[in-house]
Design a protein around this motif. Structure first.
Motif, mmCIF file in Angstrom:
data_model
loop_
_atom_site.group_PDB
_atom_site.id
_atom_site.type_symbol
_atom_site.label_atom_id
_atom_site.label_comp_id
_atom_site.label_asym_id
_atom_site.label_seq_id
_atom_site.Cartn_x
_atom_site.Cartn_y
_atom_site.Cartn_z
ATOM 1 N N ALA A 140 0.842 -1.195 0.000
ATOM 2 C CA ALA A 140 0.000 0.000 0.000
ATOM 3 C C ALA A 140 0.880 1.249 0.000
ATOM 4 N N VAL A 141 1.990 1.172 0.707
ATOM 5 C CA VAL A 141 2.918 2.302 0.740
ATOM 6 C C VAL A 141 3.595 2.465 -0.614
ATOM 7 N N ALA A 142 3.938 1.343 -1.267
ATOM 8 C CA ALA A 142 4.526 1.424 -2.608
ATOM 9 C C ALA A 142 3.550 2.080 -3.578
ATOM 10 N N GLY A 143 2.278 1.694 -3.490
ATOM 11 C CA GLY A 143 1.267 2.340 -4.319
ATOM 12 C C GLY A 143 1.137 3.817 -4.006
ATOM 13 N N ALA A 144 1.260 4.168 -2.731
ATOM 14 C CA ALA A 144 1.152 5.569 -2.323
ATOM 15 C C ALA A 144 2.307 6.400 -2.867
ATOM 16 N N ILE A 145 3.485 5.793 -3.004
ATOM 17 C CA ILE A 145 4.626 6.506 -3.593
ATOM 18 C C ILE A 145 4.285 6.945 -5.011
ATOM 19 N N VAL A 146 3.758 6.007 -5.796
ATOM 20 C CA VAL A 146 3.370 6.328 -7.173
ATOM 21 C C VAL A 146 2.224 7.336 -7.179
ATOM 22 N N GLY A 147 1.240 7.128 -6.275
ATOM 23 C CA GLY A 147 0.100 8.033 -6.204
ATOM 24 C C GLY A 147 0.496 9.446 -5.837
ATOM 25 N N ALA A 148 1.415 9.583 -4.881
ATOM 26 C CA ALA A 148 1.864 10.915 -4.459
ATOM 27 C C ALA A 148 2.651 11.601 -5.569
ATOM 28 N N ALA A 149 3.508 10.826 -6.262
ATOM 29 C CA ALA A 149 4.297 11.406 -7.350
ATOM 30 C C ALA A 149 3.391 11.879 -8.477
ATOM 31 N N ILE B 163 -2.474 -6.936 -4.578
ATOM 32 C CA ILE B 163 -2.915 -6.055 -5.667
ATOM 33 C C ILE B 163 -3.905 -5.018 -5.140
ATOM 34 N N GLY B 164 -4.841 -5.468 -4.297
ATOM 35 C CA GLY B 164 -5.789 -4.540 -3.690
ATOM 36 C C GLY B 164 -5.094 -3.507 -2.828
ATOM 37 N N ARG B 165 -4.061 -3.932 -2.111
ATOM 38 C CA ARG B 165 -3.302 -2.995 -1.274
ATOM 39 C C ARG B 165 -2.591 -1.937 -2.121
ATOM 40 N N VAL B 166 -2.089 -2.350 -3.295
ATOM 41 C CA VAL B 166 -1.438 -1.384 -4.189
ATOM 42 C C VAL B 166 -2.445 -0.341 -4.663
ATOM 43 N N LEU B 167 -3.651 -0.780 -5.055
ATOM 44 C CA LEU B 167 -4.679 0.151 -5.521
ATOM 45 C C LEU B 167 -5.074 1.129 -4.423
ATOM 46 N N VAL B 168 -5.292 0.618 -3.227
ATOM 47 C CA VAL B 168 -5.625 1.490 -2.099
ATOM 48 C C VAL B 168 -4.501 2.497 -1.865
ATOM 49 N N GLY B 169 -3.264 2.026 -1.973
ATOM 50 C CA GLY B 169 -2.121 2.917 -1.798
ATOM 51 C C GLY B 169 -2.092 4.034 -2.827
ATOM 52 N N LEU B 170 -2.424 3.719 -4.091
ATOM 53 C CA LEU B 170 -2.484 4.758 -5.120
ATOM 54 C C LEU B 170 -3.466 5.860 -4.727
ATOM 55 N N GLY B 171 -4.650 5.449 -4.252
ATOM 56 C CA GLY B 171 -5.649 6.431 -3.831
ATOM 57 C C GLY B 171 -5.188 7.253 -2.651
ATOM 58 N N VAL B 172 -4.590 6.596 -1.670
ATOM 59 C CA VAL B 172 -4.101 7.300 -0.481
ATOM 60 C C VAL B 172 -2.986 8.269 -0.853
ATOM 61 N N GLY B 173 -2.096 7.860 -1.766
ATOM 62 C CA GLY B 173 -0.998 8.729 -2.174
ATOM 63 C C GLY B 173 -1.493 10.016 -2.807
#
Length: 499
Positions: free
Chosen positions: A81-90, A130-140
Motif C-alpha cells: 500500500a505504501v509502494a502504491g502511495a509513492i506512485v500516487g503521491a508522485a 494487488i488490492g493494497r497497491v490500488l488502495v495505496g495509489l488512492g491514499v498517495g
C-alpha cells in the motif's frame, strides 16, 4: 530569521492588527468548516488504511499459512500500500496542477474504492497485495491533495489549524480502524470486513466533493477569476474580499509570468525552492524515520512482542494508543497556530527521543521474568504517541502545504509527499526483519538516534512560518537564499537561467 511584515498584505499580522474585525474564525463560517471536513476525508482514508492492516494482519495470518510463516510476505502485504502511495503521491502533484485539486480528490476516491473491493474479495495473499497497491495509489493522491486544497482555501491566520484538521482525520481514521478491527473480531470473514469497509468513506467523499468548488488559487492560475471570486466571497466579508482578490490577482499574474518558459524539471534551479524543498521534504522523511508508522502498523505486534499474546488484548491496547494519537492531534490543532510550527516540532521530538529510549530499555530487559518490562513497553508506546501526535504529526504536512511558491505548490508538494511515502516504505518493509536480526531493543535505539538527527535538522533548516501569508513565506526563502535584498538577486538568477 526576521521577516518584515507587509501591512498591506491581507491576512498578515500587521493587516489584522489594523483591521481586527476582518479576522476570520472557522467556527463562525459553516462553509470553511464544510470544505475542511469534506477534504479531510482524504486524511481519514490515509489513517484508516495505515491502522486497519495492523489488526487485519493478525487474522490474515490465520487464514493463509504462507503468510503466517513468512515475515517477508507480512511486510509485503503491509508495505505494498505504501509502494502504491509513492506512485500516487508522485502522480498526484502533476494531477493537482493540471486538473485541479477537486478532480484529483475524485480520482483518488474511485481508485481507493476499487482497491477496497479487491481486498475484501481476495482469494489469496497475492490478489490481496494487488488490492493494497490500488488502495495505496488512492491514499498517495489524497495525501498530496487534501492539505493543498485546504491550505489554498484557508485564511492565513487559521491555515495551520485547518490543515491540522486533516491530520486529526488521519489519526481519527487510525482510531476508527482499531474500533472496526475490534468490532469484527468475532465475525466470520474478520479481515475481509476490516479491509472492505474502508471503501465507504471514499464513496461518501466522492459525492460530497461534487458539491464543492475548486481551490480559488488554482482557479486564478487558470484565469477563471469569476469562479474564484465566487468561492472567496463565501470565506471573507466584503471589505477583506476586495483586498484578497486584488492580492491574489496580482500574485497569479506574477506567477504566470514567472512560469512562462519554465518546465517542472527546471524548478530546482531556484535556490529559494531548493531550500523550501529541503525543509518540507526533510520533515516528511524524518516524520517516518522516527518510527510513527512502525508504531501504527505494527502496534499489536509490538504489544505481543512485549508479552501480551492475546489478539483481542493486543488490539484493545493498540486502540488506547490510537485514541491518544487522535487526542494529541486535537491539541496540535490549537498549538500549531499559537506555539508555532518550529517550536512545536522541537518539543515533540524531545519527547519522542525520551519515549524511544524507554521502549528500547523495556525490550533490552524483555527476558526478565518480571512483567514490569512488558508494561514499560506499553508506557513507552503511549508516551511516544503523546509527544508525536501534537507536533511531528501535523507540522510536516502543514509546512509542506505552505512553503512552496503557488505555481509549484502541487508538484513540489507531490514530490515531498513522495519522500514521505518512500521513507514510510523503507521503515515498514524493514522493521520486522531488522528487529529479528538485531533485536527489538536495538531497533528502537536506532530510531531514537534518528530522532536526535531530526531535532538537529529542525534547528538548522526549518524556519517559523506561523501566521505568515504565502507571499511572506516566499520572501522568507528569498532572504535565506540571498540575504536582505533578495529581489535583485532572484531576478538576476532567473534572467541567467533564461538566457
Amino acid at each position: 530569521m526576521t521577516i518584515t511584515t507587509h501591512y498591506s498584505i491581507p491576512g498578515s499580522s500587521g493587516y489584522l492588527d489594523i483591521y481586527p474585525e476582518r479576522k476570520v474564525s472557522a467556527f463562525q463560517n459553516p462553509y470553511i468548516m464544510g470544505f475542511t471536513a469534506v477534504a479531510s476525508i482524504g486524511g481519514l482514508l490515509f489513517g484508516y488504511d495505515t491502522g486497519v492492516i495492523s489488526g487485519a494482519l493478525l487474522y490474515i495470518k490465520d487464514d493463509f499459512p504462507e503468510v503466517r510463516h513468512s515475515n517477508f510476505l507480512q511486510e509485503t502485504i503491509v508495505s505494498m500500500a505504501v509502494a502504491g502511495a509513492i506512485v500516487g503521491a508522485a502522480a498526484g502533484g502533476w494531477i493537482n496542477d493540471v486538473y485541479g485539486r477537486k478532480k484529483a480528490t475524485l480520482i483518488a476516491d474511485v481508485i481507493f474504492t476499487l482497491g477496497a473491493i479487491v481486498m475484501a474479495a481476495a482469494p489469496d495473499p497475492y490478489i490481496l497485495i494487488i488490492g493494497r497497491v490500488l488502495v495505496g495509489l488512492g491514499v498517495g493522491i489524497a495525501s498530496v491533495t487534501a492539505p493543498v486544497y485546504i491550505a489554498e482555501s484557508s485564511p492565513s491566520e487559521i491555515r495551520g489549524a485547518l490543515v491540522g484538521i486533516n491530520v486529526l482525520m488521519i489519526t481519527g481514521g487510525q482510531f476508527l480502524s482499531y474500533l472496526i478491527n475490534l468490532a469484527f473480531t468475532q465475525v466470520p470473514g474478520t479481515w475481509r470486513w476490516m479491509l472492505g469497509v474502508s471503501g465507504v468513506p471514499a464513496v461518501v467523499q466522492f459525492f460530497l466533493m461534487l458539491l464543492l468548488p475548486e481551490s480559488p488559487r488554482w482557479l486564478l492560475i487558470k484565469n477563471r477569476k469569476e469562479e474564484a471570486i465566487t468561492v472567496l466571497a463565501k470565506i471573507y466579508d466584503f471589505a477583506r474580499l476586495e483586498d484578497e482578490v486584488n492580492l491574489l490577482t496580482t500574485q497569479s499574474e506574477k506567477d504566470c509570468q514567472r512560469r512562462d518558459g519554465i518546465r517542472y524539471w527546471d524548478v530546482f534551479k531556484s535556490k529559494e525552492i531548493r531550500l523550501a524543498f529541503l525543509a518540507g521534504a526533510g520533515l516528511q522523511a524524518f516524520q517516518q524515520f522516527i518510527g510513527i508508522n512502525t508504531v501504527m502498523y505494527y502496534s499489536p505486534t509490538i504489544v505481543q512482542m512485549a508479552g501480551f499474546q492475546s489478539n483481542e488484548l493486543a488490539l484493545l491496547l493498540s486502540l488506547i494508543v490510537a485514541g491518544m494519537n487522535a487526542a494529541g492531534s486535537v491539541l496540535g490543532i490549537y498549538l500549531i497556530d499559537h506555539a508555532g510550527r518550529r517550536k512545536l516540532a522541537l518539543y515533540s521530538l524531545g519527547g519522542v527521543i525520551a519515549s524511544l529510549v524507554i521502549l528500547a530499555l523495556s525490550f533490552f530487559n524483555q527476558s526478565s521474568e518480571s512483567g514490569l518490562y512488558g508494561w514499560l513497553a506499553i508506557l513507552g508506546l503511549a508516551l511516544y504517541i503523546a509527544f508525536f501526535s501534537p507536533g511531528m504529526g501535523p507540522v510536516p504536512w502543514t509546512v509542506n502545504s505552505e512553503v512552496y511558491p503557488e505555481e509549484y505548490r502541487g508538484i513540489c508538494g507531490g514530490m515531498s509527499a513522495t519522500v514521505n511515502w518512500v521513507s514510510n516504505l523503507i521503515v515498514v518493509q524493514s522493521f520486522l526483519s531488522v528487529a529479528a536480526a538485531v533485536g527489538t531493543g536495538p531497533t528502537f535505539l536506532i530510531i531514537a538516534i534518528i530522532a536526535v538527527l531530526a531535532f538537529m535538522f529542525v534547528v538548522v533548516y526549518v524556519p517559523e512560518t506561523k501566521g505568515l501569508t504565502f507571499d511572506e513565506v516566499e520572501l522568507l526563502w528569498k532572504e535565506r537564499a540571498w540575504g536582505k535584498n533578495p529581489d535583485a538577486q532572484s531576478l538576476l538568477v532567473r534572467t541567467e537561467n533564461h538566457s
